[in-house]
Design a protein around this motif. Structure first.
Motif, PDB file in Angstrom:
ATOM      1  N   LEU A   1       0.842  -1.195   0.000  1.00 59.27           N
ATOM      2  CA  LEU A   1       0.000   0.000   0.000  1.00 59.27           C
ATOM      3  C   LEU A   1       0.874   1.241   0.000  1.00 59.27           C
ATOM      4  O   LEU A   1       1.868   1.300   0.737  1.00 59.27           O
ATOM      5  N   ILE A   2       0.513   2.231  -0.826  1.00 62.02           N
ATOM      6  CA  ILE A   2       1.138   3.549  -0.692  1.00 62.02           C
ATOM      7  C   ILE A   2       0.475   4.220   0.515  1.00 62.02           C
ATOM      8  O   ILE A   2      -0.701   4.571   0.480  1.00 62.02           O
ATOM      9  N   ALA A   3       1.228   4.315   1.594  1.00 65.36           N
ATOM     10  CA  ALA A   3       0.718   4.929   2.826  1.00 65.36           C
ATOM     11  C   ALA A   3       0.947   6.434   2.768  1.00 65.36           C
ATOM     12  O   ALA A   3       1.911   6.905   2.147  1.00 65.36           O
ATOM     13  N   THR A   4       0.064   7.183   3.407  1.00 61.44           N
ATOM     14  CA  THR A   4       0.174   8.640   3.398  1.00 61.44           C
ATOM     15  C   THR A   4      -0.119   9.193   4.791  1.00 61.44           C
ATOM     16  O   THR A   4      -0.564   8.460   5.682  1.00 61.44           O
ATOM     17  N   ASN A   5       0.093  10.485   4.939  1.00 62.59           N
ATOM     18  CA  ASN A   5      -0.243  11.150   6.200  1.00 62.59           C
ATOM     19  C   ASN A   5      -1.737  11.033   6.507  1.00 62.59           C
ATOM     20  O   ASN A   5      -2.135  11.005   7.674  1.00 62.59           O
ATOM     21  N   SER A   6      -2.577  10.947   5.474  1.00 62.20           N
ATOM     22  CA  SER A   6      -4.020  10.756   5.716  1.00 62.20           C
ATOM     23  C   SER A   6      -4.271   9.366   6.291  1.00 62.20           C
ATOM     24  O   SER A   6      -4.910   9.215   7.335  1.00 62.20           O
ATOM     25  N   THR A   7      -3.775   8.336   5.597  1.00 65.64           N
ATOM     26  CA  THR A   7      -4.117   6.964   5.975  1.00 65.64           C
ATOM     27  C   THR A   7      -3.551   6.565   7.331  1.00 65.64           C
ATOM     28  O   THR A   7      -4.194   5.846   8.091  1.00 65.64           O
ATOM     29  N   HIS A   8      -2.338   7.034   7.651  1.00 65.69           N
ATOM     30  CA  HIS A   8      -1.658   6.510   8.838  1.00 65.69           C
ATOM     31  C   HIS A   8      -1.437   7.526   9.962  1.00 65.69           C
ATOM     32  O   HIS A   8      -0.903   7.161  11.005  1.00 65.69           O
ATOM     33  N   SER A   9      -1.835   8.776   9.760  1.00 68.12           N
ATOM     34  CA  SER A   9      -1.713   9.762  10.844  1.00 68.12           C
ATOM     35  C   SER A   9      -3.027  10.501  11.068  1.00 68.12           C
ATOM     36  O   SER A   9      -3.682  10.323  12.089  1.00 68.12           O
ATOM     37  N   ALA A  10      -3.428  11.318  10.098  1.00 66.86           N
ATOM     38  CA  ALA A  10      -4.553  12.233  10.305  1.00 66.86           C
ATOM     39  C   ALA A  10      -5.894  11.538  10.496  1.00 66.86           C
ATOM     40  O   ALA A  10      -6.727  11.985  11.290  1.00 66.86           O
ATOM     41  N   ASN A  11      -6.136  10.436   9.775  1.00 68.30           N
ATOM     42  CA  ASN A  11      -7.462   9.809   9.826  1.00 68.30           C
ATOM     43  C   ASN A  11      -7.849   9.354  11.236  1.00 68.30           C
ATOM     44  O   ASN A  11      -9.032   9.301  11.572  1.00 68.30           O
ATOM     45  N   ALA A  12      -6.848   9.050  12.052  1.00 68.04           N
ATOM     46  CA  ALA A  12      -7.127   8.621  13.430  1.00 68.04           C
ATOM     47  C   ALA A  12      -7.844   9.724  14.213  1.00 68.04           C
ATOM     48  O   ALA A  12      -8.536   9.440  15.198  1.00 68.04           O
ATOM     49  N   PHE A  13      -7.693  10.979  13.761  1.00 64.82           N
ATOM     50  CA  PHE A  13      -8.280  12.116  14.478  1.00 64.82           C
ATOM     51  C   PHE A  13      -9.421  12.775  13.694  1.00 64.82           C
ATOM     52  O   PHE A  13     -10.161  13.579  14.240  1.00 64.82           O
ATOM     53  N   LEU A  14      -9.550  12.397  12.415  1.00 63.96           N
ATOM     54  CA  LEU A  14     -10.611  12.961  11.572  1.00 63.96           C
ATOM     55  C   LEU A  14     -11.856  12.080  11.550  1.00 63.96           C
ATOM     56  O   LEU A  14     -12.924  12.519  11.143  1.00 63.96           O
ATOM     57  N   TYR A  15     -11.696  10.817  11.956  1.00 62.56           N
ATOM     58  CA  TYR A  15     -12.826   9.877  11.935  1.00 62.56           C
ATOM     59  C   TYR A  15     -12.972   9.216  13.306  1.00 62.56           C
ATOM     60  O   TYR A  15     -11.974   8.845  13.933  1.00 62.56           O
ATOM     61  N   ARG A  16     -14.205   9.076  13.736  1.00 59.36           N
ATOM     62  CA  ARG A  16     -14.452   8.485  15.055  1.00 59.36           C
ATOM     63  C   ARG A  16     -14.088   7.007  15.091  1.00 59.36           C
ATOM     64  O   ARG A  16     -13.580   6.505  16.082  1.00 59.36           O
ATOM     65  N   ARG A  17     -14.397   6.312  13.993  1.00 57.80           N
ATOM     66  CA  ARG A  17     -14.133   4.869  13.970  1.00 57.80           C
ATOM     67  C   ARG A  17     -13.455   4.510  12.664  1.00 57.80           C
ATOM     68  O   ARG A  17     -14.055   4.597  11.598  1.00 57.80           O
TER      69      ARG A  17
END
Length: 324
Positions: free
Chosen positions: A94-110
């Motif tokens: 997978l091409i991982a990004t700041n969205s997938t592996h950092s920011a999404n943890a705080f932008l989405y509840r689950r």
């Protein structure tokens, strides 16, 4: 009749030996079929460019096709979940990004995946900043002018976003400059462009690759970058931080695999990623698109992500973004 403990251990070892030999043989033969590279965004964006460029580099070394699988949607969640669910056999990355592996943890509840537990990182390729862009016809062509326009027209200015790298800088600008502006969510970069060019939305933060064609054709005007320093590609373009102190938002691209992928395969891919990050042709191609190359091993990426998640958590907090 009870077996002697040493004999039991010997029998267990003999039973496991064919399995271990088979696993070792499978790893030694790897890859003996095409390798899938999931890109958690649409064709035409920065992650797509990075993934396809890396795929072309890997093919002759792996002696197998690298099949690019675009899985856009939900800020990278759709593609990342598909990678999590793939067999950890060394044939899916997978091409991982700041969205997938950092920011999404705080932008989405689950999140349907755990960015730490569900992946084994291969390494990082580099970082990138985003560019604040406005329609070519817009009368505001600097951050101070954009802020003044927004203050003079409360609730009549809209920004578009399609990822954490485009949402967070816009929300930060809104919070730090105390503006009454409204965000419009888009599924991907290709959807946002027509509305931005036509002036339906008044500004956006885009990665430089996604903005490149519209900037070169003059349909969009760049007004600032979110990096700590000015970009060598556009040295005349000020940073947002020159107007709003400490305003820095940076993204990154890396390579990861489903947790449980055999270590020898991860090590081999890490070696190839290191070679890719040092390849002059590849470095020139990604640098031209606004990526600042900076290779990290998988272990270094693990440590980097601890700090990076803290950064995104803070940016999301300051921006006042409520998790979805």
């Amino acid at each position: 009749m009870a077996h002697h403990p040493q004999r039991r251990a010997l029998l267990a070892g003999l039973a496991a030996a064919p399995l271990a030999a088979g696993t070792a043989r499978a790893q030694a033969d790897w890859p003996n079929r095409p390798v899938r590279l999931i890109i958690p965004s649409a064709a035409g964006g920065a992650a797509d460019f990075i993934g396809r460029t890396l795929g072309r580099f890997l093919e002759p070394h792996l002696r197998q096709p690298v099949v690019v699988d675009n899985r856009p949607g939900a800020g990278g969640i759709t593609g990342t979940e598909a990678a999590k669910q793939a067999a950890p056999d060394g044939y899916t990355f997978l091409i991982a990004t700041n969205s997938t592996h950092s920011a999404n943890a705080f932008l989405y509840r689950r999140l349907p995946y755990d960015p730490v537990r569900d992946f084994a990182h291969v390494g990082m390729l580099g970082t990138f900043a985003t560019i604040a862009v406005v329609p070519a016809e817009a009368p505001y062509k600097t951050i101070p002018a954009l802020v003044a326009q927004a203050r003079a027209n409360p609730d009549r200015m809209f920004f578009g976003y399609y990822s954490s790298s485009s949402l967070v800088p816009s929300a930060l600008l809104k919070a730090r400059a105390d503006l009454e502006i409204t965000g419009a969510a888009y599924r991907n970069i290709t959807q946002i462009m027509p509305d931005l060019i036509s002036g339906q939305i008044q500004f956006a933060f885009l990665d430089s690759l996604s903005a490149a064609a519209a900037l070169q054709s003059g349909r969009l005007t760049p007004i600032a970058v979110t990096s700590p320093q000015r970009s060598p590609l556009m040295p005349e373009l000020p940073t947002v931080a020159e107007t709003i102190p400490d305003f820095v938002v940076q993204g990154w691209f890396g390579l990861t695999a489903p947790a449980g992928t055999p270590r020898p395969i991860l090590d081999r891919m890490q070696t190839l990623l290191r070679e890719a990050a040092a390849d002059p042709t590849l470095v020139e191609a990604v640098t031209r698109q606004g990526l600042t190359p900076g290779f990290m091993t998988g272990a270094e990426m693990d440590r980097f992500l601890v700090d990076d998640r803290a950064r995104w958590q803070e940016w999301v907090r300051i921006a006042g973004i409520e998790p979805e």
